[in-house]
Design an enzyme around this catalytic site. Structure first.
Site, PDB file in Angstrom:
ATOM      1  NE  ARG A   1     -10.291  -3.690  -1.739  1.00 28.36           N
ATOM      2  CZ  ARG A   1      -9.746  -2.884  -0.844  1.00 28.36           C
ATOM      3  NH1 ARG A   1     -10.471  -1.943  -0.293  1.00 28.36           N
ATOM      4  NH2 ARG A   1      -8.475  -3.003  -0.530  1.00 28.36           N
TER       5      ARG A   1
ATOM      6  CG  ASP B   1      -8.879  -0.199   2.460  1.00 25.63           C
ATOM      7  OD1 ASP B   1      -7.906  -0.968   2.408  1.00 25.63           O
ATOM      8  OD2 ASP B   1      -9.448   0.246   1.446  1.00 25.63           O
TER       9      ASP B   1
ATOM     10  CG  ASP C   1     -14.574   1.947  -1.446  1.00 26.50           C
ATOM     11  OD1 ASP C   1     -15.652   2.390  -1.009  1.00 26.50           O
ATOM     12  OD2 ASP C   1     -13.507   2.565  -1.327  1.00 26.50           O
TER      13      ASP C   1
ATOM     14  CE  LYS D   1      -3.940   2.087   2.398  1.00 27.84           C
ATOM     15  NZ  LYS D   1      -4.929   1.911   3.461  1.00 27.84           N
TER      16      LYS D   1
HETATM   17  P1  AMP Z   1      -9.676   4.895   0.761  1.00 28.28           P
HETATM   18  O1  AMP Z   1     -10.465   6.049   1.275  1.00 28.28           O
HETATM   19  O2  AMP Z   1      -8.241   4.870   1.223  1.00 28.28           O
HETATM   20  O3  AMP Z   1     -10.354   3.584   0.968  1.00 28.28           O
HETATM   21  O4  AMP Z   1      -9.567   5.127  -0.812  1.00 28.28           O
HETATM   22  C1  AMP Z   1     -10.668   5.271  -1.679  1.00 28.28           C
HETATM   23  C2  AMP Z   1     -10.186   5.187  -3.113  1.00 28.28           C
HETATM   24  O5  AMP Z   1      -9.248   6.222  -3.374  1.00 28.28           O
HETATM   25  C3  AMP Z   1      -9.492   3.890  -3.468  1.00 28.28           C
HETATM   26  O6  AMP Z   1      -9.795   3.599  -4.809  1.00 28.28           O
HETATM   27  C4  AMP Z   1      -8.034   4.240  -3.304  1.00 28.28           C
HETATM   28  O7  AMP Z   1      -7.191   3.421  -4.056  1.00 28.28           O
HETATM   29  C5  AMP Z   1      -8.010   5.671  -3.807  1.00 28.28           C
HETATM   30  N1  AMP Z   1      -6.894   6.448  -3.236  1.00 28.28           N
HETATM   31  C6  AMP Z   1      -6.784   6.916  -1.967  1.00 28.28           C
HETATM   32  N2  AMP Z   1      -5.626   7.591  -1.811  1.00 28.28           N
HETATM   33  C7  AMP Z   1      -4.976   7.538  -3.002  1.00 28.28           C
HETATM   34  C8  AMP Z   1      -3.726   8.035  -3.477  1.00 28.28           C
HETATM   35  N3  AMP Z   1      -2.899   8.745  -2.713  1.00 28.28           N
HETATM   36  N4  AMP Z   1      -3.404   7.765  -4.752  1.00 28.28           N
HETATM   37  C9  AMP Z   1      -4.224   7.070  -5.556  1.00 28.28           C
HETATM   38  N5  AMP Z   1      -5.413   6.590  -5.169  1.00 28.28           N
HETATM   39  C10 AMP Z   1      -5.792   6.806  -3.912  1.00 28.28           C
HETATM   40 MG    MG Z   2     -10.296   1.820   0.553  1.00 32.15          MG
END
Ligand code: AMP
Ligand code: MG
Length: 541
Positions: free
Chosen positions: A202, A286, A276, A125
């Site tokens: 997921r 997550d 997700d 990650k």
């Molecule tokens: P999360 O809130 O971490 O579960 O992320 C929600 C979505 O945003 C997922 O598709 C993650 O892969 C994407 N995401 C979150 N942070 C980043 C980042 N820094 N770069 C690329 N995608 C991100």
């Molecule tokens: Mg996520």
């Protein structure tokens, strides 16, 4: 191949359809469960924490763990030709709205290891951009990576289903983040958490193909999950048919209910229960702006983006679990073609949750263990249910530390005179955040409840020492308190990782009082009540 490291297998990529386009640019990807993509090389590969027990179970020798090959593997710099690294394609409902394609925007899977004869996936990650990154950079900052490493391991040692953390490493890169969402963006160090799970699928992995009417990919993904993560459902089945799909859905409902009951037991608030972020195998997954309950408050949410609606507040997690399962049911409807059996399973979720919750609360109170619960006369169900629900009301009357309260309750002798307010006040004094609010009206309510509790204890066959043992094995002495992880982060950001390592060590035995860690057995100090990171967090990571 690097002979020092155990071999990785390509199970996921060999069983599900790939995106034929291997160019790494952000786009919509249809008819594919994943895209092949390599991690972005990093400047450095500095391991801060390594989970030696997990590493050894995965087949890493001590020599392997100290090798450069290992450090480079878990930062994505040692991608041998046999590794087919990939980012997964999924969608999701975010805060109640369908968001379409999301996918692994910064997580890259290297493949599968064998762990006790079962495959588990190694995922990095913060390993750089993927076709699912949209406009983001694919990186993860140190503070959020420390939070994930420590919390997933704390959860594991509490006995709660979770993805696991193998390593936490610094990459030598920096990225800009506006961590308070107040326009004060600044550079922060980047890190990678190498995490491990039997499945990173997921709810959104099933929802996305369904939302696009891609029945073939929907069916393949469901069947992959059944074959790999629920093989017991097809042991005697000739082929996978509708009844297997329904059993699979039922299992997911049961696991989700069980997981959320476990969060309620220890006071964990996930913070972003979007579909997700819901694991098909019922693991906590997550770790973002999560939080742990200090003062018992069913309305508390740690996530600043959720401060107004409080959709993901502590006391609403069970309902949100069902809401998310409802979305999953909708997604598999094309494979079932009948609403009634799906509806029945969803309704059953409530019953499973209620039963599990009562069993869990009975253990917290030491009134009966799980085996006794099954045999318990049903006339005690109502008594116990109201005893547990009324305790939640008492805990909310004045600001009471949840963790300290249950440990103190175990220390209260069954025969002590609970009508004596002075005794009560001094016994529970450490649990109260504001001693001025502990007045005689409150103490009379607490006293009344304790009398009922003592009465109930007399109906149990358990010895006193067994009761205390059961309570202390159910109610942790240590949780990953929000202010404690924040202190560890601030030290780490100044280059001192000792507190991160110490918390990782301490939380390996969360139920056991450890004399050398006594200073961590405290409630949230006043200075942390409204401090960022200690009371609330943004999604910035
Ligand atoms: P999360 O809130 O971490 O579960 O992320 C929600 C979505 O945003 C997922 O598709 C993650 O892969 C994407 N995401 C979150 N942070 C980043 C980042 N820094 N770069 C690329 N995608 C991100
Ligand atoms: Mg996520």
């Amino acid at each position: 191949m690097n002979s020092l490291l155990p071999p990785l297998h390509n199970i996921f990529v060999s069983q599900l359809p790939a995106d034929p386009n291997t160019v790494n640019n952000s786009r919509s990807i249809e008819h594919a469960a994943y895209s092949l993509v390599a991690p972005t090389p990093t400047k450095t590969s500095t391991i801060i924490c390594c989970n030696n027990e997990l590493a050894s179970q995965l087949g890493f020798t001590e020599a392997a763990l100290t090798s450069l090959a290992f450090a480079e593997l878990i930062t994505g710099n040692n991608i041998q030709p046999e590794i087919q690294s990939y980012a997964m394609n999924y969608g999701g409902h975010q805060f109640g709205q369908w968001a379409g394609q999301l996918g692994d925007g910064r997580a890259i899977n290297l493949g599968q290891y064998l762990l006790n004869d079962k495959y588990v996936t190694l995922q990095l990650k913060g390993a750089g951009q993927t076709p699912y990154s949209r406009h983001a950079d694919g990186m993860a900052v140190l503070r959020s990576s420390i939070r994930e490493y420590l919390c997933s391991e704390a959860m594991y040692h509490l006995g709660i289903p979770t993805t696991r953390a193998l390593t936490l490493s610094l990459t030598g890169e920096e990225v800009i983040r506006d961590k308070l969402y107040d326009g004060q963006a600044a550079y922060e160090p980047c890190a990678i958490v190498a995490r491990v799970s039997p499945s990173f699928l997921r709810f959104g992995s099933i929802q996305l193909p369904s939302s696009r009417g891609d029945i073939s990919l929907l069916k393949q993904t469901v069947e992959y999950s059944i074959r790999n993560d629920f093989p017991e459902l097809i042991e005697n089945a000739e082929h996978i048919d509708k009844s297997v799909y329904l059993n699979w859905f039922n299992r997911i409902c049961e696991r989700t209910a069980y997981l959320i009951v476990e969060w309620m037991r220890v006071g964990f608030v996930h913070g972003v229960l979007n579909t997700d972020n819901m694991s098909l195998i019922g693991e906590t997954i997550d770790y973002g702006p999560y939080g742990w309950i200090d003062n018992f408050d069913l309305n508390w949410t740690p996530n600043t983006s959720d401060a107004a609606e409080k959709r993901y507040r502590f006391g609403q997690q069970a309902y949100i679990g069902q809401w998310n399962l409802f979305q999953l049911a909708n997604a598999i409807y094309p494979l079932i073609d009948e609403a009634k059996p799906l509806q029945d399973i969803l309704n059953n979720y409530n019953q499973v949750y209620q039963q599990q919750w009562l069993t869990m609360m009975r253990s917290k109170l030491g009134i009966s263990n799980a085996t006794e619960c099954k045999e318990q006369h049903s006339h005690l169900t109502e008594t116990d249910l109201s005893l547990c629900q009324d305790l939640e009301k008492i805990l909310s009357l004045v600001s009471t530390d949840m963790t300290l309260f249950y440990r103190s309750l175990a220390k209260l002798d069954g025969e002590v005179d609970v009508t004596n307010y002075a005794t009560l006040n001094s016994h529970f004094s450490e649990c109260f955040y504001d001693k001025n609010t502990v007045d005689s009206i409150y103490l009379s309510k607490l006293s009344e409840w304790l009398l009922r509790y003592q009465q109930r204890l007399t109906l149990s066959d358990m010895t006193k020492s067994y009761r205390v043992q059961l309570m202390n094995a159910t109610n942790p002495c240590y949780i990953l308190r929000n202010f404690q992880v924040q202190e560890a982060i601030e030290l780490a950001e100044s280059g001192d990782f000792s507190r991160v390592l110490l918390l990782a060590e301490l939380l390996k035995k969360p139920y056991q009082q450890q004399t050398k860690y006594q200073q961590f057995e405290i409630k949230r100090p006043d200075w942390a009540t409204n401090k960022f990171g200690c009371s609330a967090l943004s999604c910035s990571s």
